[in-house]
Design a protein around this motif. Sequence first.
Motif, short mmCIF file in Angstrom:
data_model
loop_
_atom_site.label_atom_id
_atom_site.label_comp_id
_atom_site.label_asym_id
_atom_site.label_seq_id
_atom_site.Cartn_x
_atom_site.Cartn_y
_atom_site.Cartn_z
N LYS A 61 0.78 -0.74 -0.23
CA LYS A 61 -0.11 0.16 -0.04
C LYS A 61 0.99 0.89 -0.20
N ALA A 62 0.63 2.35 -0.53
CA ALA A 62 1.35 3.22 -1.14
C ALA A 62 0.20 4.88 -0.34
N ILE A 63 0.46 5.97 -0.34
CA ILE A 63 0.24 7.39 -0.01
C ILE A 63 -0.13 8.02 -0.69
N TYR A 64 -1.26 7.87 -1.79
CA TYR A 64 -1.17 8.61 -3.06
C TYR A 64 -1.54 10.45 -3.30
N LYS A 65 -1.30 11.11 -3.78
CA LYS A 65 -1.77 12.91 -4.02
C LYS A 65 -2.75 13.23 -4.54
N SER A 66 -3.47 14.19 -5.19
CA SER A 66 -3.86 14.40 -5.89
C SER A 66 -4.25 15.88 -5.47
N VAL A 67 -4.17 16.59 -6.37
CA VAL A 67 -4.40 18.37 -6.38
C VAL A 67 -5.43 19.40 -7.80
N LYS A 68 -5.47 19.56 -6.90
CA LYS A 68 -6.36 20.88 -7.76
C LYS A 68 -6.76 22.09 -8.00
N SER A 69 -6.85 21.84 -9.69
CA SER A 69 -6.53 23.38 -10.35
C SER A 69 -7.66 23.55 -11.37
N ASN A 70 -7.65 24.81 -10.92
CA ASN A 70 -8.99 25.39 -11.64
C ASN A 70 -10.46 24.28 -11.90
N GLY A 71 -10.70 23.99 -11.04
CA GLY A 71 -11.84 22.91 -10.28
C GLY A 71 -12.11 21.38 -10.48
#
Length: 555
Positions: A61-71
């Motif tokens: 298992k691992a830690i994932y990242k998501s970024v919001k840009s322009n909604g």
Amino acid sequence: MKFKSYTLLFTILYFNVYPQQPQSFLEQLLSDKVEYSLTITPDKNTIYFVKTDSFYVSKPKAIYKSVKSNGVWSQPMKASFSTHDSDSSPFVTPDGKRLFFTSRRSVNGKQPVGSNIWYVDLVNGKEGEPTFLKEVNSDTSDYSPTTDTSGNLYFGSYRDGGLGSGDLWWSEFKNGAYKKPQNLGSKVNSKFGEWGSCISPDGMFLIFENSGKANNLSPAGDLYISHKFNGEWQEPFHFDEKINSIGSDLTPKIHDDILYFASNRPKNNINNWNNVDLYIISVSKLLDNFNNNNWSKTQCGFEFKVGNGITFLPDTDIIVISKPTGELDKLNKNQYSIFKLSFNENGSHSESKLDILSSEYTDYHPVISSDGKYLAFNSTRPNAISKVENGKTNIWMSTIENGSIQAPKYIESINSDFNDSYPSFTIDNRIYFNSDRPGGKGNMDIYVSDLINGQWQKPMLIEELNSVHSENDLVVDPEERFIIFNRYISKTNEIDLFISYNTNGEWSTPSEIKSINKPNVWELTPTLSLNGEYLYLEINGEIKCYPTRKFLKNE
């Protein structure tokens, strides 16, 4: 009509509409496998969560990242610091400056027995190098770290000194360092297992998983809540179907007004136990519903007698009352003292005297402000100025700091050399009370004092509310829309309830609450429930309850 509990008013930054029931969160980013333990930055533009292939079988298992840009949220990618196949439990601190997580990665070249707590600093959207939290970790397994706004760390651990398979612990953050971890005690922890948890930003309540309790809906884990009062954790309450399901409900995280959690509850009547998804619900709405549900067990049928006064600590299962002690006070009169009642899941309660508020005199009619910061009460103890033992009643006040009631103080700017009693707070902490000081209309009159720059101002007589009779016990609506009080008429020896409405700062002529008043019955010590839906009265030493909707504007 409904009043909010003002201890937990958060600004909503992400949702225009509060999620009233658990709702799926960011389904477009999720797979048909396992995603859990979501955390989000204060600006609501970056999320971190754990991703793996199986929930019940140990898989990488691992830690994932998501970024919001322009909604628009980006496709989740493995976080830069998540370089080991055992990273889990990310948590972004309330100030957004640090992210805690757990990992089985090696420490100084040695492989640990279980998971340890690590952190990375967050600067301008970038994660720093992982740091091992030496002060807190043990030689067993430590998991689920979260912090409050003071930096205090709450987490789970298998270390020695626990009560069950896994226990919840905390470490105080003081002078820039973490102190020796302490077990949260037997009210929170059980002989079973307490797992993923999250402390509220103000440190006043804790939501956590438990597996093994008899009333759990799922054998794998249900969510519970425990509140802190007077520095002590209270008996936890089960969230039942408001959050929990027959699937696993786990990894709670609190950010602003949103509770994020994971669940493999059935979807579309299909059970897929290996598909764990992310859910959200409004914290304030959840607590509001939760409090209403708990009090419904008792709010119209208390099984105890109260001598004078009942008040509620916002967002907890705590009632504070006063009642006779069965002894004589120092003035040789029947003594009243102040007690705390803590309710259990079955509606029963435990009782303890609040020694910090009690004296060798009579202390009664406690009232807690809507924001949970002040507790005021009546006392016959000598005032702090003259120190004369004259049996007069004055108002004393305590602050409530981090869940602990502080020593009460005599409020000189409010009190007089006469009787001053029955305080009641508004949401901006104006205080209404009655007094027989000179300058009034009758024997006892209603006054109000404003809180300005932390100081109570000179009380003002409220002409419209008072009469040649005696205006006694009172409660004001927190939003100051109405006030309820009783009026004693000596000629008839009657004490009846009256109500007055506030319109643009002007109080209406008080009118009787005829639907409640009864001949030859004294209706005493009115108190409102936290949500404003019930009026409590003391009648013949017992608590009676009346829905406010049945008499407001109907008299």
